[in-house]
Structures are given as C-alpha cells and as structure tokens.
Design a protein around this motif. Structure first.
Motif, PDB file in Angstrom:
ATOM      1  N   ASN A   8      78.788  70.509  92.157  1.00 50.26           N
ATOM      2  CA  ASN A   8      77.885  69.629  92.885  1.00 50.26           C
ATOM      3  C   ASN A   8      76.416  69.988  92.708  1.00 50.26           C
ATOM      4  O   ASN A   8      75.552  69.428  93.380  1.00 50.26           O
ATOM      5  CB  ASN A   8      78.248  69.616  94.381  1.00 50.26           C
ATOM      6  CG  ASN A   8      79.580  68.940  94.601  1.00 50.26           C
ATOM      7  OD1 ASN A   8      79.811  67.849  94.109  1.00 50.26           O
ATOM      8  ND2 ASN A   8      80.468  69.604  95.310  1.00 50.26           N
ATOM      9  N   SER A   9      76.114  70.908  91.791  1.00 51.68           N
ATOM     10  CA  SER A   9      74.710  71.222  91.545  1.00 51.68           C
ATOM     11  C   SER A   9      74.061  70.030  90.831  1.00 51.68           C
ATOM     12  O   SER A   9      74.743  69.197  90.232  1.00 51.68           O
ATOM     13  CB  SER A   9      74.580  72.490  90.696  1.00 51.68           C
ATOM     14  OG  SER A   9      75.179  72.308  89.437  1.00 51.68           O
ATOM     15  N   VAL A  10      72.755  69.936  90.948  1.00 50.55           N
ATOM     16  CA  VAL A  10      72.022  68.831  90.334  1.00 50.55           C
ATOM     17  C   VAL A  10      71.064  69.378  89.289  1.00 50.55           C
ATOM     18  O   VAL A  10      70.629  70.532  89.365  1.00 50.55           O
ATOM     19  CB  VAL A  10      71.258  67.988  91.384  1.00 50.55           C
ATOM     20  CG1 VAL A  10      72.221  67.295  92.328  1.00 50.55           C
ATOM     21  CG2 VAL A  10      70.274  68.837  92.168  1.00 50.55           C
ATOM     22  N   ASN A  11      70.730  68.541  88.319  1.00 52.95           N
ATOM     23  CA  ASN A  11      69.785  68.950  87.289  1.00 52.95           C
ATOM     24  C   ASN A  11      68.354  68.771  87.788  1.00 52.95           C
ATOM     25  O   ASN A  11      68.134  68.407  88.943  1.00 52.95           O
ATOM     26  CB  ASN A  11      70.037  68.191  85.976  1.00 52.95           C
ATOM     27  CG  ASN A  11      69.767  66.706  86.079  1.00 52.95           C
ATOM     28  OD1 ASN A  11      69.207  66.207  87.054  1.00 52.95           O
ATOM     29  ND2 ASN A  11      70.174  65.977  85.054  1.00 52.95           N
ATOM     30  N   SER A  12      67.386  69.011  86.932  1.00 55.50           N
ATOM     31  CA  SER A  12      65.977  68.933  87.342  1.00 55.50           C
ATOM     32  C   SER A  12      65.571  67.516  87.744  1.00 55.50           C
ATOM     33  O   SER A  12      64.559  67.328  88.407  1.00 55.50           O
ATOM     34  CB  SER A  12      65.069  69.440  86.219  1.00 55.50           C
ATOM     35  OG  SER A  12      65.246  68.651  85.058  1.00 55.50           O
ATOM     36  N   LEU A  15      70.092  64.655  89.462  1.00 55.17           N
ATOM     37  CA  LEU A  15      71.358  63.976  89.169  1.00 55.17           C
ATOM     38  C   LEU A  15      72.472  65.003  89.057  1.00 55.17           C
ATOM     39  O   LEU A  15      72.309  66.054  88.439  1.00 55.17           O
ATOM     40  CB  LEU A  15      71.252  63.192  87.859  1.00 55.17           C
ATOM     41  CG  LEU A  15      70.203  62.084  87.822  1.00 55.17           C
ATOM     42  CD1 LEU A  15      70.065  61.525  86.411  1.00 55.17           C
ATOM     43  CD2 LEU A  15      70.550  60.981  88.797  1.00 55.17           C
ATOM     44  N   SER A  16      73.609  64.687  89.660  1.00 49.40           N
ATOM     45  CA  SER A  16      74.764  65.580  89.569  1.00 49.40           C
ATOM     46  C   SER A  16      75.521  65.301  88.267  1.00 49.40           C
ATOM     47  O   SER A  16      75.315  64.281  87.611  1.00 49.40           O
ATOM     48  CB  SER A  16      75.689  65.360  90.765  1.00 49.40           C
ATOM     49  OG  SER A  16      76.331  64.108  90.672  1.00 49.40           O
ATOM     50  N   ALA A  17      76.420  66.217  87.949  1.00 47.63           N
ATOM     51  CA  ALA A  17      77.252  66.021  86.754  1.00 47.63           C
ATOM     52  C   ALA A  17      78.083  64.747  86.897  1.00 47.63           C
ATOM     53  O   ALA A  17      78.281  64.014  85.922  1.00 47.63           O
ATOM     54  CB  ALA A  17      78.155  67.232  86.545  1.00 47.63           C
ATOM     55  N   GLY A  37      86.333  68.486  93.024  1.00 49.62           N
ATOM     56  CA  GLY A  37      85.576  68.352  94.260  1.00 49.62           C
ATOM     57  C   GLY A  37      84.149  67.863  94.093  1.00 49.62           C
ATOM     58  O   GLY A  37      83.335  68.011  95.008  1.00 49.62           O
ATOM     59  N   ALA A  38      83.824  67.275  92.961  1.00 48.03           N
ATOM     60  CA  ALA A  38      82.458  66.803  92.737  1.00 48.03           C
ATOM     61  C   ALA A  38      82.121  65.625  93.640  1.00 48.03           C
ATOM     62  O   ALA A  38      82.971  64.800  93.949  1.00 48.03           O
ATOM     63  CB  ALA A  38      82.274  66.391  91.275  1.00 48.03           C
ATOM     64  N   LEU A  39      80.875  65.576  94.051  1.00 57.11           N
ATOM     65  CA  LEU A  39      80.344  64.486  94.868  1.00 57.11           C
ATOM     66  C   LEU A  39      79.154  63.879  94.154  1.00 57.11           C
ATOM     67  O   LEU A  39      78.502  64.554  93.352  1.00 57.11           O
ATOM     68  CB  LEU A  39      79.895  65.022  96.235  1.00 57.11           C
ATOM     69  CG  LEU A  39      80.974  65.694  97.075  1.00 57.11           C
ATOM     70  CD1 LEU A  39      80.347  66.396  98.272  1.00 57.11           C
ATOM     71  CD2 LEU A  39      81.998  64.677  97.529  1.00 57.11           C
TER      72      LEU A  39
END
Length: 139
Positions: A8-12, A15-17, A37-39
């Motif tokens: 669920n981390s986001v890029n710069s 946007l999430s994966a 478990g991605a959101l």
C-alpha cells in the motif's frame, strides 16, 4: 509473500501499485496486489483524471524546458506525436549528454502518464443499481 514490502505504499506521485496496475490495465498484477491486501492510493476516484492530467502537463513542461522548445513548437507536442519524432530520438541510448539522458527520462514518463490517462478514460465504472428484487426459493 516472503518479504516485508508494503503493497500500500505510494510513489512520489501519490499513486499506489494498485492504482498503476489498474490504470495500465494489468489485471494479473491488480489481482495479485488485491490478494496481498492492496488498497487504492489516497487519490480520490473523482479527481484522479484531473490529477493525472496535471502530472502529464508538468512532465511535458519539464521536457519542453530541457529541450529549449519554443511556445509554438510546444503546442505541436500536445498532439499524439512523440517528442522524439519531432526533435530526434534521444531516449534510445544511454550515451549522450546529461541533458539528453534527462530528456529521455521525461519522455518515458510522459509515455507512461499518457498510457495511464488512456486507462483512466477507458475505465468503465458501473452505475449504481436502480432497484433490486429478492427471490425466495421454498424448495
């Protein structure tokens, strides 16, 4: 599964994966991310198109600045023609000046953002149901 990667981390760009997988129409990756478990990222679906548009505009402006393109030529670049077809291909090689390498990076970013914009425009979000019927089977 065996790593401590936060799906669920986001890029710069925020946007999430999962956002990127959906926008790039990569169903296999989206399914895998959902299973892990991605959101969706923090961008609301209502303004995601506008947000992508602003990212694309900023990237095109950066590329124009790097290339020293005039305003008239910049208007031509808003068409579907690739930047390299207008100024010559600079992104195909790792050789060249730092400026040419940076232009290649921004050109690839623009292509990716255009692809995500196309994915956003092609998303078919269903309308909410108008009504429903509940049936009971007595057998």
């Amino acid at each position: 599964e065996n790593t401590d990667i936060d799906v669920n981390s986001v890029n710069s760009d925020g946007l999430s994966a999962l956002d990127i997988a959906v926008l790039m129409n990569n169903r296999q990756m989206a399914k895998l991310l959902l299973q892990q478990g991605a959101l969706p990222g923090p961008q609301s679906s209502d303004n995601l198109g506008n947000y992508l548009n602003s990212l694309l505009f900023d990237a095109e402006q950066k590329l124009h600045h790097l290339a020293g393109v005039s305003e008239n030529a910049a208007q031509v670049l808003n068409t579907r023609a690739s930047f390299s077809s207008i100024i010559g291909s600079t992104s195909q090689s790792c050789t060249g000046t730092e400026s040419e390498r940076q232009m290649g990076v921004w050109e690839r970013r623009i292509r990716g953002l255009r692809r995500m914009m196309t994915g956003w425009q092609n998303l078919e979000i269903p309308n909410p149901p108008i009504g429903f019927t509940i049936g009971i089977n007595l057998n």
